[in-house]
Write a protein that holds these residues in place. Structure first.
Motif, PDB file in Angstrom:
ATOM      1  N   MET A   1      -2.248  -0.067   0.774  1.00  0.00           N
ATOM      2  CA  MET A   1      -2.853  -0.941  -0.263  1.00  0.00           C
ATOM      3  C   MET A   1      -3.151  -0.099  -1.488  1.00  0.00           C
ATOM      4  O   MET A   1      -3.847   0.899  -1.399  1.00  0.00           O
ATOM      5  N   VAL A   2      -2.577  -0.494  -2.604  1.00  0.00           N
ATOM      6  CA  VAL A   2      -2.837   0.253  -3.834  1.00  0.00           C
ATOM      7  C   VAL A   2      -4.194  -0.151  -4.398  1.00  0.00           C
ATOM      8  O   VAL A   2      -4.492  -1.341  -4.523  1.00  0.00           O
ATOM      9  N   VAL A   3      -4.994   0.851  -4.715  1.00  0.00           N
ATOM     10  CA  VAL A   3      -6.295   0.561  -5.308  1.00  0.00           C
ATOM     11  C   VAL A   3      -6.249   0.943  -6.780  1.00  0.00           C
ATOM     12  O   VAL A   3      -5.954   2.082  -7.118  1.00  0.00           O
ATOM     13  N   TRP A   4      -6.497  -0.041  -7.635  1.00  0.00           N
ATOM     14  CA  TRP A   4      -6.494   0.228  -9.080  1.00  0.00           C
ATOM     15  C   TRP A   4      -7.921   0.313  -9.587  1.00  0.00           C
ATOM     16  O   TRP A   4      -8.740  -0.519  -9.275  1.00  0.00           O
ATOM     17  N   THR A   5      -8.223   1.319 -10.399  1.00  0.00           N
ATOM     18  CA  THR A   5      -9.534   1.361 -11.044  1.00  0.00           C
ATOM     19  C   THR A   5      -9.501   0.380 -12.218  1.00  0.00           C
ATOM     20  O   THR A   5      -8.410  -0.024 -12.676  1.00  0.00           O
ATOM     21  N   ASP A   6     -10.675   0.036 -12.705  1.00  0.00           N
ATOM     22  CA  ASP A   6     -10.739  -0.874 -13.860  1.00  0.00           C
ATOM     23  C   ASP A   6     -10.020  -0.254 -15.052  1.00  0.00           C
ATOM     24  O   ASP A   6      -9.311  -0.947 -15.793  1.00  0.00           O
ATOM     25  N   PHE A   7     -10.196   1.041 -15.209  1.00  0.00           N
ATOM     26  CA  PHE A   7      -9.543   1.734 -16.322  1.00  0.00           C
ATOM     27  C   PHE A   7      -8.025   1.576 -16.224  1.00  0.00           C
ATOM     28  O   PHE A   7      -7.353   1.282 -17.212  1.00  0.00           O
ATOM     29  N   GLU A   8      -7.497   1.773 -15.001  1.00  0.00           N
ATOM     30  CA  GLU A   8      -6.038   1.699 -14.817  1.00  0.00           C
ATOM     31  C   GLU A   8      -5.523   0.298 -15.102  1.00  0.00           C
ATOM     32  O   GLU A   8      -4.514   0.119 -15.803  1.00  0.00           O
ATOM     33  N   ARG A   9      -6.211  -0.696 -14.587  1.00  0.00           N
ATOM     34  CA  ARG A   9      -5.791  -2.082 -14.817  1.00  0.00           C
ATOM     35  C   ARG A   9      -5.732  -2.376 -16.311  1.00  0.00           C
ATOM     36  O   ARG A   9      -4.750  -2.910 -16.821  1.00  0.00           O
ATOM     37  N   ASP A  80      -2.003  -6.505  -7.699  1.00  0.00           N
ATOM     38  CA  ASP A  80      -2.384  -6.259  -6.309  1.00  0.00           C
ATOM     39  C   ASP A  80      -1.311  -6.677  -5.318  1.00  0.00           C
ATOM     40  O   ASP A  80      -1.485  -6.521  -4.111  1.00  0.00           O
ATOM     41  N   ASN A  81      -0.197  -7.202  -5.820  1.00  0.00           N
ATOM     42  CA  ASN A  81       0.856  -7.684  -4.909  1.00  0.00           C
ATOM     43  C   ASN A  81       2.243  -7.245  -5.329  1.00  0.00           C
ATOM     44  O   ASN A  81       3.203  -7.990  -5.182  1.00  0.00           O
ATOM     45  N   ILE A  82       2.328  -6.027  -5.834  1.00  0.00           N
ATOM     46  CA  ILE A  82       3.610  -5.585  -6.394  1.00  0.00           C
ATOM     47  C   ILE A  82       4.696  -5.519  -5.327  1.00  0.00           C
ATOM     48  O   ILE A  82       5.848  -5.895  -5.558  1.00  0.00           O
ATOM     49  N   LYS A  83       4.311  -5.070  -4.126  1.00  0.00           N
ATOM     50  CA  LYS A  83       5.316  -4.968  -3.061  1.00  0.00           C
ATOM     51  C   LYS A  83       5.948  -6.324  -2.781  1.00  0.00           C
ATOM     52  O   LYS A  83       7.171  -6.449  -2.676  1.00  0.00           O
ATOM     53  N   ALA A  84       5.116  -7.359  -2.664  1.00  0.00           N
ATOM     54  CA  ALA A  84       5.627  -8.709  -2.381  1.00  0.00           C
ATOM     55  C   ALA A  84       6.430  -9.241  -3.561  1.00  0.00           C
ATOM     56  O   ALA A  84       7.504  -9.837  -3.394  1.00  0.00           O
ATOM     57  N   THR A  85       5.936  -8.983  -4.768  1.00  0.00           N
ATOM     58  CA  THR A  85       6.621  -9.452  -5.979  1.00  0.00           C
ATOM     59  C   THR A  85       8.052  -8.948  -6.033  1.00  0.00           C
ATOM     60  O   THR A  85       8.959  -9.661  -6.467  1.00  0.00           O
ATOM     61  N   GLN A 132       1.978   6.201 -15.137  1.00  0.00           N
ATOM     62  CA  GLN A 132       2.799   6.882 -14.140  1.00  0.00           C
ATOM     63  C   GLN A 132       2.521   6.320 -12.752  1.00  0.00           C
ATOM     64  O   GLN A 132       3.438   6.117 -11.954  1.00  0.00           O
ATOM     65  N   LYS A 133       1.246   6.040 -12.454  1.00  0.00           N
ATOM     66  CA  LYS A 133       0.880   5.466 -11.153  1.00  0.00           C
ATOM     67  C   LYS A 133       1.526   4.089 -10.999  1.00  0.00           C
ATOM     68  O   LYS A 133       2.092   3.763  -9.953  1.00  0.00           O
ATOM     69  N   PHE A 134       1.463   3.282 -12.067  1.00  0.00           N
ATOM     70  CA  PHE A 134       2.076   1.963 -12.045  1.00  0.00           C
ATOM     71  C   PHE A 134       3.565   2.079 -11.742  1.00  0.00           C
ATOM     72  O   PHE A 134       4.104   1.378 -10.883  1.00  0.00           O
ATOM     73  N   LEU A 135       4.256   2.983 -12.448  1.00  0.00           N
ATOM     74  CA  LEU A 135       5.700   3.162 -12.242  1.00  0.00           C
ATOM     75  C   LEU A 135       5.987   3.620 -10.818  1.00  0.00           C
ATOM     76  O   LEU A 135       6.955   3.176 -10.205  1.00  0.00           O
ATOM     77  N   ALA A 136       5.126   4.495 -10.283  1.00  0.00           N
ATOM     78  CA  ALA A 136       5.338   4.985  -8.920  1.00  0.00           C
ATOM     79  C   ALA A 136       5.225   3.842  -7.914  1.00  0.00           C
ATOM     80  O   ALA A 136       6.000   3.761  -6.959  1.00  0.00           O
ATOM     81  N   VAL A 137       4.275   2.922  -8.152  1.00  0.00           N
ATOM     82  CA  VAL A 137       4.120   1.769  -7.259  1.00  0.00           C
ATOM     83  C   VAL A 137       5.331   0.846  -7.378  1.00  0.00           C
ATOM     84  O   VAL A 137       5.857   0.354  -6.371  1.00  0.00           O
TER      85      VAL A 137
END
Lengths: 147, 141
Positions: A1-9, A80-85, A132-137
């Motif tokens: 489960m990817v956890v995003w901080t508010d800053f990252e979002r 929060d659902n990138i894998k499913a998307t 970079q985290k977003f791209l990695a996910v």
């Protein structure tokens, strides 16, 4: 489960709200074909990709760049659902398009560079890390259906 | 690298003059922030935050070395021999990390020179930094 901080979002949503998908998509995708020319192997039907000038002015490259950005937007809209998307897109890239998944991050690098040149100082190291985290996910999700 | 690539690198790198510290500091800051595994090589520093004194100093060191490499572009292996020995025997940096720093340097160049860092310059610089990484890896094994 990817956890995003508010800053990252916020950082990621902010980037995508600021950029022009047609411009950034064309720039990133054409840069990928120019800087990593072996990626051209997947676009045999795109017409003239012979050199940088041809790639930069190729209309199919431009429209496909926009397609890529619109697909990335789907992930931004549901972080929060990138894998499913991307389940279907992953199967497509693996089974039909047969893209070596190591290429995904090459496009990611080019997109990072184009976004950096657009945002300048606003693309701080912290914002860069979030992107970079977003791209990695995204890349990880696109790799999921490969076997 | 072709002759064209080398000319492109030399011409573009002339823009960097005077901005080495700023660019080097930003590149190292980004590397430590975006790829935190690279911090493992700097556990002896008191402060690993972006823009800190050790980061700034190291950024300048790196940029001096890259500028030197540009001047030795026709013989990187020979020119970077002692640096390769340093990285191989003393620092023992996993060569995979050279790519990481190179990428972050390219990102910084894109922010500082958005108009000059064209796709053509990007590919030439990418090839150059890959060649530098290769020369740095020479003495590893």
């Amino acid at each position: 489960m990817v956890v995003w901080t508010d800053f990252e979002r916020t950082a990621i949503q902010d980037i995508f709200s600021k950029i022009d998908y047609a411009v950034v998509g064309q720039a990133a995708f054409s840069r990928c074909l120019i800087v990593y020319p072996w990626t051209k192997r997947y676009f045999g039907g795109f017409g003239n990709l012979y050199n940088a000038a041809a790639i930069t002015s190729n209309p199919r490259v431009a429209s496909h760049g926009k397609v890529i950005m619109e697909a990335l937007e789907k992930a931004v809209k549901d972080m929060d659902n990138i894998k499913a998307t991307y389940a279907e897109l992953s199967a497509l890239h693996s089974e039909k398009l047969q893209v070596d998944p190591d290429n995904f991050m090459l496009l990611g690098h080019c997109l990072t560079i184009v976004v950096a040149s657009q945002l300048g100082k606003a693309f701080t190291p912290e914002v860069h890390a979030a992107f970079q985290k977003f791209l990695a996910v995204v890349v990880s999700s696109l790799r999921k259906q490969y076997y | 690298m072709s002759l064209g690539d080398k000319d492109t690198v030399k011409a573009f790198w002339a823009n960097v003059a005077g901005k080495e510290e700023q660019i080097g500091c930003d590149a190292v800051s980004r590397m430590l922030t975006v790829y935190p595994q690279t911090k493992t090589y700097f556990s002896h520093w008191k402060d690993l935050r972006p823009g800190s004194a050790p980061v700034r100093k190291h950024g300048a060191t790196v940029m001096t070395a890259v500028t030197d490499a540009v001047s030795k572009i026709d013989d990187l292996t020979g020119g970077l021999l002692s640096l390769s020995e340093l990285h191989a025997f003393t620092l023992r940096v996993d060569p995979a990390n050279f790519k990481v720093l190179a990428h972050n340097l390219l990102v910084v160049l894109a922010t500082v020179f958005p108009n000059d860092f064209t796709p053509e310059v990007h590919v030439a610089m990418d090839k150059f930094l890959a060649a530098v990484a290769c020369a740095l890896s020479e003495k590893y094994r």
